[in-house]
Design an enzyme around this catalytic site. Structure first.
Site, PDB file in Angstrom:
ATOM      1  N   ASP A  63       0.754  -1.075   0.172  1.00 31.90           N
ATOM      2  CA  ASP A  63      -0.171   0.189  -0.014  1.00 31.90           C
ATOM      3  C   ASP A  63       1.076   1.326  -0.178  1.00 31.90           C
ATOM      4  O   ASP A  63       2.095   1.270   1.358  1.00 31.90           O
ATOM      5  CB  ASP A  63      -1.036  -0.286   1.219  1.00 31.90           C
ATOM      6  CG  ASP A  63      -1.891  -0.977   0.856  1.00 31.90           C
ATOM      7  OD1 ASP A  63      -2.380  -1.630   0.125  1.00 31.90           O
ATOM      8  OD2 ASP A  63      -3.386  -0.999   2.260  1.00 31.90           O
ATOM      9  N   LYS A 100      -7.529   0.959  -5.212  1.00 34.73           N
ATOM     10  CA  LYS A 100      -9.279   0.769  -4.442  1.00 34.73           C
ATOM     11  C   LYS A 100     -10.318   1.371  -4.906  1.00 34.73           C
ATOM     12  O   LYS A 100     -10.145   2.320  -5.030  1.00 34.73           O
ATOM     13  CB  LYS A 100      -9.068   1.218  -2.437  1.00 34.73           C
ATOM     14  CG  LYS A 100      -7.496  -0.018  -2.373  1.00 34.73           C
ATOM     15  CD  LYS A 100      -7.669  -0.222  -0.864  1.00 34.73           C
ATOM     16  CE  LYS A 100      -6.476  -1.166  -0.166  1.00 34.73           C
ATOM     17  NZ  LYS A 100      -6.471  -2.747   0.262  1.00 34.73           N
ATOM     18  N   GLY A 113      -5.186  -2.263   8.848  1.00 33.49           N
ATOM     19  CA  GLY A 113      -4.996  -1.030  10.026  1.00 33.49           C
ATOM     20  C   GLY A 113      -4.433  -1.141  11.452  1.00 33.49           C
ATOM     21  O   GLY A 113      -4.641  -0.504  11.523  1.00 33.49           O
ATOM     22  N   LYS A 137      -7.480 -20.316   7.040  1.00 31.35           N
ATOM     23  CA  LYS A 137      -7.239 -21.127   8.277  1.00 31.35           C
ATOM     24  C   LYS A 137      -8.743 -21.592   7.990  1.00 31.35           C
ATOM     25  O   LYS A 137      -8.990 -22.956   7.318  1.00 31.35           O
ATOM     26  CB  LYS A 137      -6.738 -21.534   9.771  1.00 31.35           C
ATOM     27  CG  LYS A 137      -5.364 -21.486   9.346  1.00 31.35           C
ATOM     28  CD  LYS A 137      -5.363 -21.493  11.058  1.00 31.35           C
ATOM     29  CE  LYS A 137      -3.426 -22.043  11.192  1.00 31.35           C
ATOM     30  NZ  LYS A 137      -3.196 -21.680  12.749  1.00 31.35           N
ATOM     31  N   GLY A 197      -3.167  -6.367   8.423  1.00 29.90           N
ATOM     32  CA  GLY A 197      -2.394  -6.806   9.230  1.00 29.90           C
ATOM     33  C   GLY A 197      -1.193  -7.270   9.387  1.00 29.90           C
ATOM     34  O   GLY A 197      -0.859  -6.998  10.939  1.00 29.90           O
ATOM     35  N   GLY A 225      -0.578  -3.521   4.033  1.00 27.27           N
ATOM     36  CA  GLY A 225      -0.976  -2.470   4.196  1.00 27.27           C
ATOM     37  C   GLY A 225      -0.146  -1.231   4.741  1.00 27.27           C
ATOM     38  O   GLY A 225       1.114  -0.350   3.861  1.00 27.27           O
ATOM     39  N   SER A 226      -0.911  -0.475   6.072  1.00 22.85           N
ATOM     40  CA  SER A 226      -0.058  -0.128   6.626  1.00 22.85           C
ATOM     41  C   SER A 226       0.813  -0.188   7.517  1.00 22.85           C
ATOM     42  O   SER A 226       2.318   0.768   7.723  1.00 22.85           O
ATOM     43  CB  SER A 226      -1.133   0.666   8.086  1.00 22.85           C
ATOM     44  OG  SER A 226      -2.369   0.465   7.801  1.00 22.85           O
TER      45      SER A 226
END
Lengths: 169, 322
Positions: B46, B103, B175, B187, B240, B261-262
């Site tokens: 990102d 996005k 995030g 899973k 995450g 992402g972050s």
């Protein structure tokens, strides 16, 4: 295969599609790029597909961004134009011909494909599409801009396996 | 040969045209799923600026995803999260050679059309942005540009593929810097794939019909997926991921690649971390190399992260029932 040791054991190598900048940087990290080059110079057949063909080339430039400083094998004396047919929306399927290796009809899958913009005289042009060079061969080295690994036609794979068999004799 | 289960050959997004004297096809499932296939074993990062995109490319990312704000900043800012500024997306497209994704909001057909006209390489119909339609996702078969969608279960994944998604990623909990939800989701998808494969192998078609009804998808896509024993498109981990060890663990669970992402650009050691996560993703099956990658980062520089149980906004629930 991921490491230089893996490469040492090979009789032939196919570098499939992917992101050439990523593949180049990762192979540099563990020195497999150098070993691959030595093996190619020693006669090991290699098939470079899309990103793989870019890696085999001497120089590569992006159609929009310009010359890239990515690590390359410099085994084929050709200049590559990356993303030559445009971005993903312009990716396409088309019939091509590789008559000189007896594959008169092949379904080409071109995904953000490169093309060869300049080729030295010792490099044989296997196929063109819309006047752009999309497959080349020089001795034990083959490069294609399209993806034979994404179709069910195995004729090019068969041709390559024969090259590997011949190189063993 | 790519699996083409669920493919619609009559889709509007598939275009036949003449290119010089040659007949060509664009937007086929082979081209869309094939594009995603080229990203396998790689990391999509990102980014919000040209500078971040260049750091990502130099670190070996296979693609960048352009957002207006990183997911953790979306959480902090609140309000409505929309697609990124077109000018920034274009600037990034002009400055990196790797594919550029962006996005759009769930169900927002026109944000998607704007991104298509911008010529991004893939569109992420994403729960990180505020959904525009709680009941319908975009009918992605209308587009020549491929889409990626998030999923928490096999049912969600198959519904998205049936709508035309060419790639799936876990939703995780974006995030948060907390990888727990992504682990749960991958899973769950894998368990469910094993279950329908077992039903297929037993020859109990009646039970597959029951699964199709439960999943709210067609019988054909359930049967073809059950036969394959995996999703017919590549499945990445997302939501995450903050460290090389996070990435390597998810790869070991059978993910085809990683979205971060972050985790990178909200850390204080973005450059090293980007590189380290790429290395750990490639060499996930060699713990010694993952250790070397983990050593490149400093845990004191990691984003702080959030406990998923106390979150007011669970992005993963967005678009989950449709």
């Amino acid at each position: 295969m991921k490491t230089a040791d893996d490469v040492e054991k090979l009789d032939g190598l196919i570098i499939p599609g992917g992101e050439s900048t990523t593949i180049g940087q990762l192979s540099l990290v563990n020195s497999s790029l150098r070993v691959i080059k030595e093996k190619i110079d020693g006669g090991m057949p290699i098939l470079g597909i899309c990103a793989g063909m870019i890696l085999l080339s001497k120089t590569a430039a992006d159609r929009v961004v310009g010359k890239t400083n990515q690590p390359l094998l410099d085994s084929l004396d050709v200049k590559l134009e990356r993303n030559s047919f445009g971005r993903q929306r312009e990716s396409f399927e088309a019939e091509i011909a590789m008559d000189s290796i007896n594959i008169p009809k092949f379904h080409g899958i071109f995904i953000r494909a490169p093309s060869v913009s300049e080729a030295n005289s010792d490099v044989e042009v296997l196929a063109k599409f819309n006047e752009k060079i999309v497959a080349v061969k020089k001795g034990n080295i083959i490069g294609t801009a399209f993806h034979p690994e994404l179709t069910s036609d195995v004729s090019l794979h068969k041709y390559f396996v024969n090259l590997v068999k011949e190189s063993k004799n | 040969m790519l699996p083409l289960a669920g493919e619609r050959k009559d889709a509007k997004g598939i275009v036949s045209e003449q290119s010089d004297a040659n007949e060509i096809i664009r937007g086929s499932s082979t081209l869309k799923r094939g594009f995603a296939h080229m990203l396998k074993n790689g990391v999509v990062m990102d980014v919000t600026t040209v500078e971040q995109a260049q750091i990502a490319e130099e670190a070996g990312a296979v693609s960048v995803m352009v957002l207006d704000k990183l997911p953790s900043d979306v959480r902090k800012a609140g309000g409505v999260a929309r697609t990124a500024s077109i000018r920034i997306i274009q600037d990034i497209m002009d400055s990196v050679t790797i594919p550029v994704m962006a996005k759009c909001r769930i169900g927002h057909v026109y944000e998607a059309k704007v991104l298509r006209e911008t010529d991004v390489d893939m569109i992420d119909e994403s729960e990180v942005l505020t959904p525009a339609d709680e009941h319908h996702h975009i009918w992605k078969w209308d587009f020549t540009t491929p889409f990626v969608n998030g999923a928490r279960s096999l049912a969600e994944a198959l519904r998205r593929i049936e709508e035309g998604a060419a790639m799936i990623r876990t939703k995780g909990e974006p995030g948060t810097g907390n990888v727990a939800e992504a682990i749960t989701h991958i899973k769950k998808v894998n368990d469910e794939l094993r279950a329908i494969k077992a039903i297929y192998d037993s020859g109990d078609h009646q039970d597959l019909v029951r699964m199709a009804r439960e999943f709210k998808v067609s019988y054909d896509i359930v049967e073809e997926t059950a036969k394959l024993g995996r999703l017919p498109v590549v499945n990445f981990a997302a939501g995450g991921i903050a460290t090389p060890a996070d990435a390597a663990y998810l790869m070991s669970l059978g993910c085809d690649g990683i979205f971060v992402g972050s985790g990178i650009f909200n850390a204080n050691d973005a450059k090293e971390r980007a590189r380290a996560i790429v290395l750990a993703t490639t060499f996930w099956d060699e713990p010694e190399k993952v250790k070397e990658a983990q050593k490149m980062i400093d845990e004191r520089q990691s984003m702080l992260g959030l406990d998923v149980n106390t979150l007011e906004l669970k992005m993963q629930e967005r678009g989950g029932t449709s």
